[in-house]
Motif scaffolding. Structure first.
Motif, PDB file in Angstrom:
ATOM      1  N   SER A  96     -12.587 -30.340 -50.566  1.00  0.00           N
ATOM      2  CA  SER A  96     -12.306 -28.912 -50.455  1.00  0.00           C
ATOM      3  C   SER A  96     -12.800 -28.189 -51.698  1.00  0.00           C
ATOM      4  CB  SER A  96     -10.804 -28.665 -50.292  1.00  0.00           C
ATOM      5  OG  SER A  96     -10.337 -29.234 -49.085  1.00  0.00           O
ATOM      6  N   THR A  97     -13.139 -26.927 -51.503  1.00  0.00           N
ATOM      7  CA  THR A  97     -13.567 -26.067 -52.600  1.00  0.00           C
ATOM      8  C   THR A  97     -12.449 -25.083 -52.897  1.00  0.00           C
ATOM      9  OG1 THR A  97     -15.852 -26.247 -51.869  1.00  0.00           O
ATOM     10  CG2 THR A  97     -15.341 -24.461 -53.392  1.00  0.00           C
ATOM     11  N   GLY A  98     -12.067 -25.015 -54.173  1.00  0.00           N
ATOM     12  CA  GLY A  98     -10.979 -24.149 -54.587  1.00  0.00           C
ATOM     13  C   GLY A  98     -11.418 -22.719 -54.777  1.00  0.00           C
ATOM     14  N   PRO A  99     -10.478 -21.850 -55.042  1.00  0.00           N
ATOM     15  CA  PRO A  99     -10.780 -20.431 -55.196  1.00  0.00           C
ATOM     16  C   PRO A  99     -11.730 -20.146 -56.367  1.00  0.00           C
ATOM     17  CG  PRO A  99      -8.412 -20.860 -55.487  1.00  0.00           C
ATOM     18  CD  PRO A  99      -9.063 -22.148 -55.156  1.00  0.00           C
ATOM     19  N   ASP A 100     -11.781 -21.050 -57.330  1.00  0.00           N
ATOM     20  CA  ASP A 100     -12.666 -20.870 -58.491  1.00  0.00           C
ATOM     21  C   ASP A 100     -14.012 -21.572 -58.307  1.00  0.00           C
ATOM     22  OD1 ASP A 100     -11.913 -23.513 -58.648  1.00  0.00           O
ATOM     23  OD2 ASP A 100     -11.239 -23.425 -60.731  1.00  0.00           O
ATOM     24  N   GLY A 101     -14.248 -22.146 -57.103  1.00  0.00           N
ATOM     25  CA  GLY A 101     -15.508 -22.845 -56.827  1.00  0.00           C
ATOM     26  C   GLY A 101     -15.471 -24.325 -57.147  1.00  0.00           C
ATOM     27  N   GLN A 102     -14.400 -24.777 -57.770  1.00  0.00           N
ATOM     28  CA  GLN A 102     -14.247 -26.192 -58.109  1.00  0.00           C
ATOM     29  C   GLN A 102     -14.040 -27.015 -56.836  1.00  0.00           C
ATOM     30  OE1 GLN A 102     -11.038 -26.910 -60.918  1.00  0.00           O
ATOM     31  NE2 GLN A 102     -10.506 -28.784 -59.872  1.00  0.00           N
ATOM     32  N   GLN A 103     -14.668 -28.208 -56.761  1.00  0.00           N
ATOM     33  CA  GLN A 103     -14.477 -29.092 -55.618  1.00  0.00           C
ATOM     34  C   GLN A 103     -13.495 -30.199 -55.980  1.00  0.00           C
ATOM     35  OE1 GLN A 103     -17.972 -30.682 -53.735  1.00  0.00           O
ATOM     36  NE2 GLN A 103     -17.874 -29.005 -52.271  1.00  0.00           N
ATOM     37  N   GLY A 104     -12.729 -30.616 -54.982  1.00  0.00           N
ATOM     38  CA  GLY A 104     -11.797 -31.719 -55.175  1.00  0.00           C
ATOM     39  C   GLY A 104     -11.739 -32.567 -53.927  1.00  0.00           C
ATOM     40  N   VAL A 105     -11.368 -33.846 -54.106  1.00  0.00           N
ATOM     41  CA  VAL A 105     -11.198 -34.767 -52.989  1.00  0.00           C
ATOM     42  C   VAL A 105      -9.706 -35.074 -52.881  1.00  0.00           C
ATOM     43  CG1 VAL A 105     -11.785 -37.041 -52.072  1.00  0.00           C
ATOM     44  CG2 VAL A 105     -13.495 -35.732 -53.346  1.00  0.00           C
ATOM     45  N   TYR A 106      -9.165 -34.936 -51.653  1.00  0.00           N
ATOM     46  CA  TYR A 106      -7.732 -35.081 -51.431  1.00  0.00           C
ATOM     47  C   TYR A 106      -7.489 -36.013 -50.256  1.00  0.00           C
ATOM     48  CZ  TYR A 106      -7.826 -31.212 -54.578  1.00  0.00           C
ATOM     49  OH  TYR A 106      -8.063 -30.440 -55.683  1.00  0.00           O
ATOM     50  N   ILE A 107      -6.444 -36.808 -50.359  1.00  0.00           N
ATOM     51  CA  ILE A 107      -6.061 -37.733 -49.291  1.00  0.00           C
ATOM     52  C   ILE A 107      -4.967 -37.073 -48.453  1.00  0.00           C
ATOM     53  CG2 ILE A 107      -5.033 -39.990 -48.774  1.00  0.00           C
ATOM     54  CD1 ILE A 107      -7.893 -40.116 -49.955  1.00  0.00           C
ATOM     55  N   VAL A 108      -5.165 -37.071 -47.128  1.00  0.00           N
ATOM     56  CA  VAL A 108      -4.194 -36.502 -46.195  1.00  0.00           C
ATOM     57  C   VAL A 108      -3.964 -37.502 -45.069  1.00  0.00           C
ATOM     58  CG1 VAL A 108      -3.706 -34.628 -44.570  1.00  0.00           C
ATOM     59  CG2 VAL A 108      -4.910 -34.133 -46.718  1.00  0.00           C
ATOM     60  N   ASN A 109      -2.698 -37.786 -44.783  1.00  0.00           N
ATOM     61  CA  ASN A 109      -2.332 -38.645 -43.654  1.00  0.00           C
ATOM     62  C   ASN A 109      -2.226 -37.784 -42.398  1.00  0.00           C
ATOM     63  OD1 ASN A 109      -1.984 -41.083 -45.209  1.00  0.00           O
ATOM     64  ND2 ASN A 109      -0.148 -40.132 -46.034  1.00  0.00           N
ATOM     65  N   GLU A 110      -2.901 -38.216 -41.342  1.00  0.00           N
ATOM     66  CA  GLU A 110      -2.864 -37.496 -40.078  1.00  0.00           C
ATOM     67  C   GLU A 110      -2.156 -38.353 -39.043  1.00  0.00           C
ATOM     68  OE1 GLU A 110      -6.849 -36.440 -38.965  1.00  0.00           O
ATOM     69  OE2 GLU A 110      -7.077 -35.094 -40.676  1.00  0.00           O
ATOM     70  N   THR A 111      -1.188 -37.764 -38.374  1.00  0.00           N
ATOM     71  CA  THR A 111      -0.436 -38.449 -37.340  1.00  0.00           C
ATOM     72  C   THR A 111       0.068 -37.421 -36.340  1.00  0.00           C
ATOM     73  OG1 THR A 111       1.333 -40.068 -36.952  1.00  0.00           O
ATOM     74  CG2 THR A 111       1.753 -38.383 -38.619  1.00  0.00           C
ATOM     75  N   ARG A 112       0.595 -37.902 -35.239  1.00  0.00           N
ATOM     76  CA  ARG A 112       1.166 -36.979 -34.255  1.00  0.00           C
ATOM     77  C   ARG A 112       2.453 -36.368 -34.804  1.00  0.00           C
ATOM     78  NH1 ARG A 112      -0.031 -41.327 -30.194  1.00  0.00           N
ATOM     79  NH2 ARG A 112       2.184 -41.719 -30.258  1.00  0.00           N
ATOM     80  N   ASP A 113       2.861 -35.277 -34.187  1.00  0.00           N
ATOM     81  CA  ASP A 113       4.102 -34.625 -34.584  1.00  0.00           C
ATOM     82  C   ASP A 113       5.297 -35.521 -34.291  1.00  0.00           C
ATOM     83  OD1 ASP A 113       2.615 -32.450 -35.359  1.00  0.00           O
ATOM     84  OD2 ASP A 113       3.446 -31.075 -33.871  1.00  0.00           O
ATOM     85  N   TRP A 114       6.388 -35.240 -34.996  1.00  0.00           N
ATOM     86  CA  TRP A 114       7.631 -35.970 -34.841  1.00  0.00           C
ATOM     87  C   TRP A 114       8.712 -35.008 -34.345  1.00  0.00           C
ATOM     88  CZ3 TRP A 114       7.161 -37.347 -40.661  1.00  0.00           C
ATOM     89  CH2 TRP A 114       6.125 -38.270 -40.853  1.00  0.00           C
ATOM     90  N   VAL A 115       9.782 -35.587 -33.805  1.00  0.00           N
ATOM     91  CA  VAL A 115      10.964 -34.806 -33.436  1.00  0.00           C
ATOM     92  C   VAL A 115      12.204 -35.465 -34.025  1.00  0.00           C
ATOM     93  CG1 VAL A 115      10.056 -33.790 -31.312  1.00  0.00           C
ATOM     94  CG2 VAL A 115      11.170 -36.020 -31.210  1.00  0.00           C
TER      95      VAL A 115
END
Length: 189
Positions: A29-48
Motif C-alpha cells: 500500500s501507498t501511504g498519504p505521504d507517498g511512502q510504500q509499505g508491505v502489510y500482512i492481512v488474514n482473510e477469512t469468512r465472516d463470523w457470528v
C-alpha cells in the motif's frame, strides 16, 4: 482535521499462505505521504456470535481452544457459510451448538475482530424466546458442552481464565448497551 490525509491506497495483494481457516495475504500500500509499505492481512469468512438469553441465564458453550491450549467458556458462534447471510449463520450456529431455536434474533452490531490483521467481520446477535430441539448437531471436529449460566455470573467473569476470548467481551459490551445496563451503571457514579 482532514481524514483524507490518513488514507492508504492498496496497490497489490497476493496470497502467501493458504490454510483451511484463512489466507495470509501480503498487501503493498501507498501511504498519504507517498511512502510504500508491505502489510500482512488474514482473510477469512465472516463470523457470528450469538448471545442466547433464557430465563435470566445465558446458554454458553465450553470448548477447547488450540491457541490458548485450554478450555474456554463462550457464547455460541462460528463461521458464516459461503453465500449465507449472517443472521442465517447465527440461527444455524445456535441450533447446532445448543439445540435451541430463537423466535427473536436481534442484531446487536458488526465489528472487525482486529482491523490491523483481519479483513473479516464478526456479527453479534441476541437470541430471545428460545425453543429447544433437545439435541446438538456439531461439526465433525467440534466437541463442546452446552451450559446454562446466570447472566450476572457470565458478565462478572469475562476476562478471567475461564472466559479468555476477547470477542466474547465485545459481544457482552454490545449486550449491555442493548439492555441499557451500562447507562444505569454510569448514572449511579
Amino acid at each position: 482535521m482532514d481524514d483524507s490525509k490518513l488514507l492508504w491506497n492498496e496497490t497489490s495483494r497476493k496470497v502467501v499462505y493458504h490454510t483451511p481457516v484463512f489466507d495470509v495475504t501480503e498487501r503493498t500500500s501507498t501511504g498519504p505521504d507517498g511512502q510504500q509499505g508491505v502489510y500482512i492481512v488474514n482473510e477469512t469468512r465472516d463470523w457470528v456470535i450469538v448471545i442466547p438469553e433464557y430465563e435470566g441465564n445465558f446458554l454458553m458453550v465450553k470448548q477447547w481452544r488450540h491457541g490458548e491450549k485450554a478450555l474456554s467458556i463462550e457464547f455460541p458462534g462460528g463461521v458464516v457459510d459461503k453465500g449465507e447471510l449472517p443472521e442465517k449463520g447465527a440461527a444455524r450456529e445456535l441450533l447446532e451448538e445448543t439445540g435451541a431455536v430463537a423466535k427473536k434474533l436481534i442484531h446487536l452490531g458488526t465489528m472487525n475482530p482486529n482491523p490491523a490483521l483481519f479483513s473479516n467481520k464478526v456479527h453479534i446477535y441476541l437470541a430471545e424466546e428460545l425453543e429447544f430441539s433437545g439435541k446438538q448437531n456439531l461439526d465433525s471436529d467440534e466437541f463442546l458442552n452446552c451450559m446454562k449460566l446466570p447472566v450476572s455470573e457470565v458478565l462478572s467473569k469475562i476476562g478471567t481464565k475461564e472466559y479468555p476470548h476477547a470477542l466474547m467481551a465485545a459481544a457482552a459490551g454490545l449486550y449491555l448497551a442493548k439492555k441499557n445496563l451500562l447507562q444505569n451503571k454510569f448514572d449511579s457514579i
